[in-house]
Design a protein around this motif. Structure first.
Motif, mmCIF file in Angstrom:
data_model
loop_
_atom_site.group_PDB
_atom_site.id
_atom_site.type_symbol
_atom_site.label_atom_id
_atom_site.label_comp_id
_atom_site.label_asym_id
_atom_site.label_seq_id
_atom_site.Cartn_x
_atom_site.Cartn_y
_atom_site.Cartn_z
ATOM 1 N N LEU A 183 69.034 -25.723 69.504
ATOM 2 C CA LEU A 183 68.913 -24.293 69.326
ATOM 3 C C LEU A 183 69.118 -24.037 67.754
ATOM 4 N N ILE A 184 70.260 -24.640 66.956
ATOM 5 C CA ILE A 184 70.294 -24.495 65.799
ATOM 6 C C ILE A 184 68.982 -24.781 64.930
ATOM 7 N N ALA A 185 68.703 -25.956 65.382
ATOM 8 C CA ALA A 185 67.683 -26.713 64.556
ATOM 9 C C ALA A 185 66.156 -25.818 64.528
ATOM 10 N N ARG A 186 65.984 -25.208 65.685
ATOM 11 C CA ARG A 186 65.075 -24.234 65.951
ATOM 12 C C ARG A 186 65.062 -23.154 65.200
ATOM 13 N N GLY A 187 66.500 -22.543 65.121
ATOM 14 C CA GLY A 187 66.799 -21.338 64.581
ATOM 15 C C GLY A 187 66.477 -21.510 62.910
ATOM 16 N N LEU A 188 66.682 -22.646 62.529
ATOM 17 C CA LEU A 188 66.512 -23.152 60.981
ATOM 18 C C LEU A 188 65.129 -23.274 60.709
ATOM 19 N N GLY A 189 64.105 -23.247 61.738
ATOM 20 C CA GLY A 189 62.695 -23.275 61.424
ATOM 21 C C GLY A 189 62.106 -24.760 61.381
ATOM 22 N N MET A 190 62.989 -25.772 61.886
ATOM 23 C CA MET A 190 62.826 -27.215 61.783
ATOM 24 C C MET A 190 61.379 -27.338 62.717
ATOM 25 N N PRO A 191 60.814 -28.342 62.239
ATOM 26 C CA PRO A 191 59.523 -28.491 62.964
ATOM 27 C C PRO A 191 59.765 -28.996 64.586
ATOM 28 N N ARG A 192 58.837 -28.863 65.693
ATOM 29 C CA ARG A 192 59.265 -28.752 66.795
ATOM 30 C C ARG A 192 59.683 -30.531 67.254
ATOM 31 N N GLU A 193 59.067 -31.428 66.351
ATOM 32 C CA GLU A 193 59.204 -32.821 66.885
ATOM 33 C C GLU A 193 60.635 -32.896 66.267
ATOM 34 N N GLU A 194 61.136 -32.436 65.277
ATOM 35 C CA GLU A 194 62.520 -32.638 64.743
ATOM 36 C C GLU A 194 63.425 -32.149 65.816
ATOM 37 N N CYS A 195 63.237 -31.036 66.197
ATOM 38 C CA CYS A 195 63.965 -30.381 67.233
ATOM 39 C C CYS A 195 64.227 -31.293 68.699
ATOM 40 N N GLU A 196 63.160 -31.702 68.845
ATOM 41 C CA GLU A 196 63.141 -32.678 69.903
ATOM 42 C C GLU A 196 63.928 -33.920 69.746
ATOM 43 N N LEU A 197 63.776 -34.332 68.684
ATOM 44 C CA LEU A 197 64.266 -35.732 68.270
ATOM 45 C C LEU A 197 65.997 -35.275 68.208
ATOM 46 N N LEU A 198 66.378 -34.149 67.813
ATOM 47 C CA LEU A 198 67.794 -34.048 67.773
ATOM 48 C C LEU A 198 68.336 -33.638 69.219
ATOM 49 N N LEU A 199 67.397 -33.054 69.973
ATOM 50 C CA LEU A 199 68.054 -32.996 71.260
ATOM 51 C C LEU A 199 68.158 -34.313 72.024
ATOM 52 N N GLU A 200 67.316 -35.411 71.539
ATOM 53 C CA GLU A 200 67.500 -36.557 72.306
ATOM 54 C C GLU A 200 68.633 -37.610 71.893
ATOM 55 N N ALA A 201 68.493 -37.322 70.523
ATOM 56 C CA ALA A 201 69.597 -38.141 69.773
ATOM 57 C C ALA A 201 71.050 -37.731 69.765
#
Ligand SMILES: [Fe+2]
Ligand SMILES: [Fe+2]
Length: 353
Positions: A183-201
């Protein structure tokens, strides 16, 4: 197999002749137009295996016909035969430029006509087979990639499950914390793949706790300074377990495990890194981890109220936590509450993950 051939020629007599020749070939169905504009519309909307077009026509000449035909999506590779007089060399060059595949010379020889048509149809058919094979291969690659990603996800879940056997933190903590991080990554405007990567890691952040002795890990009271020093090592242990993998998820997990207890003012561990020297994923994970730890019950403490935890997080912005990550977290408060609601402690969180 029956091929569909389009004939466009302003001379009716040619249409009759070409239709008869195509019929004689036995595997062709033809549609013919003496009006070039109507023929072009048909060529652009119907699916043909071959288009035969005359050059000299009153409404639209053959070169302009081919130019407009080729500009139509999906018509880039369809074979086009153009009929020209033998002395029209310049016309042929222009037609080649426009995208003609081959030529027939006037007056049209019957045997040559049928041989040329047969070649063109075979060329189109093999092109279709190749395109189908390419599409099939692309689909297979997509399936295989999906399977690899699924297996990778399973590895992460199983690894996190192993750590959960020893860690008093529940599986739900891992899941909530991972979703807050995303959620934070998305709010910071990070690319979708990065947000998913963070969710998984992110679920692997505390995996190093498998290396911490039970007397410290499960101690209900406060840790002594020595015990705390030993506990701190879980970040390095986690990094050691996950580092060096060729998997991007595990690499990211290693970085998060190492950096999730760094503090924005440099007073954290293990590196004492400060501000933006702490990788962004770790700064994000820290906010998510602390918030969820505070609002969850642990053997040594009761769950804090949302208000108390929020105040604490806000007060930690700039000292413990990255202020930008904190602001972004609270700017999506409704989603935070939804995640909290969705992944409650009594559910089998690992399955949900
Ligand atoms: Fe930790
Ligand atoms: Fe945690």
């Amino acid at each position: 197999m029956t091929y569909k051939v389009l004939i466009v020629d302003d001379a009716e007599i040619n249409l009759v002749l070409f239709e008869a020749l195509l019929k004689r070939m036995g595997n062709c169905e033809s549609a013919s137009f003496s009006n070039a504009v109507a023929g072009l519309v048909s060529a652009q909307t119907e699916d043909y295996d071959l288009v035969i077009v005359d050059y000299m026509m009153p409404e639209l000449n053959g070169v302009d016909f081919i130019t407009q035909f080729r500009q139509t999506p999906g018509r880039e590779d369809m074979p086009v035969l153009m009929i020209t007089a033998n002395d029209q060399k310049q016309v042929r060059y222009r037609a080649l430029d426009a995208g003609a595949t081959d030529f027939l010379t006037k007056p049209v020889d019957k045997i040559e006509f049928m041989a040329r048509v047969k070649n063109m149809l075979q060329l189109g058919a093999s092109r279709k087979v190749l395109a189908d094979r390419a599409a099939w291969l692309a689909e297979e690659v997509r399936k295989a990639t999906y399977q690899i990603k699924e297996r990778e996800r399973e590895t992460v879940i199983r690894l996190s499950k192993a750590a959960e056997y020893r860690d008093p933190e529940t599986g739900s903590h891992i899941v909530r914390m991972a979703h807050y991080s995303e959620l934070i990554a998305r709010g910071l405007g990070m690319p979708r793949e990065e947000c998913e990567l963070l969710l998984e890691a992110a679920p692997m952040h505390d995996i190093g706790k498998v290396g911490i002795t039970d007397s410290i890990l499960l101690k209900p009271g406060r840790l002594t300074p020595e015990e705390f020093e030993a506990m701190k090592l879980h970040s390095v242990y986690g990094y050691d377990i996950l580092k060096g993998s060729s998997s991007r998820v595990l690499q990211t997990g290693a970085a998060i495990a190492l950096g999730h207890h760094e503090k924005f003012d440099g007073s954290g561990y293990p590196g004492g890194l400060k501000g933006e020297a702490i990788p962004i994923f770790s700064r994000i994970a820290a906010v998510a981890d602390v918030f969820d730890a505070l609002t969850s019950e642990r053997p040594y403490k009761k769950a804090w109220s949302l208000e108390r935890a929020s105040e604490h997080i806000k007060a930690s912005a700039g000292s413990h936590l990255d202020p930008q990550c904190v602001t972004t977290f609270f700017s999506q408060w409704e989603s935070v509450c939804q995640i909290r609601q969705r992944f409650q402690d009594d559910e089998d969180a690992i399955t949900i993950l």
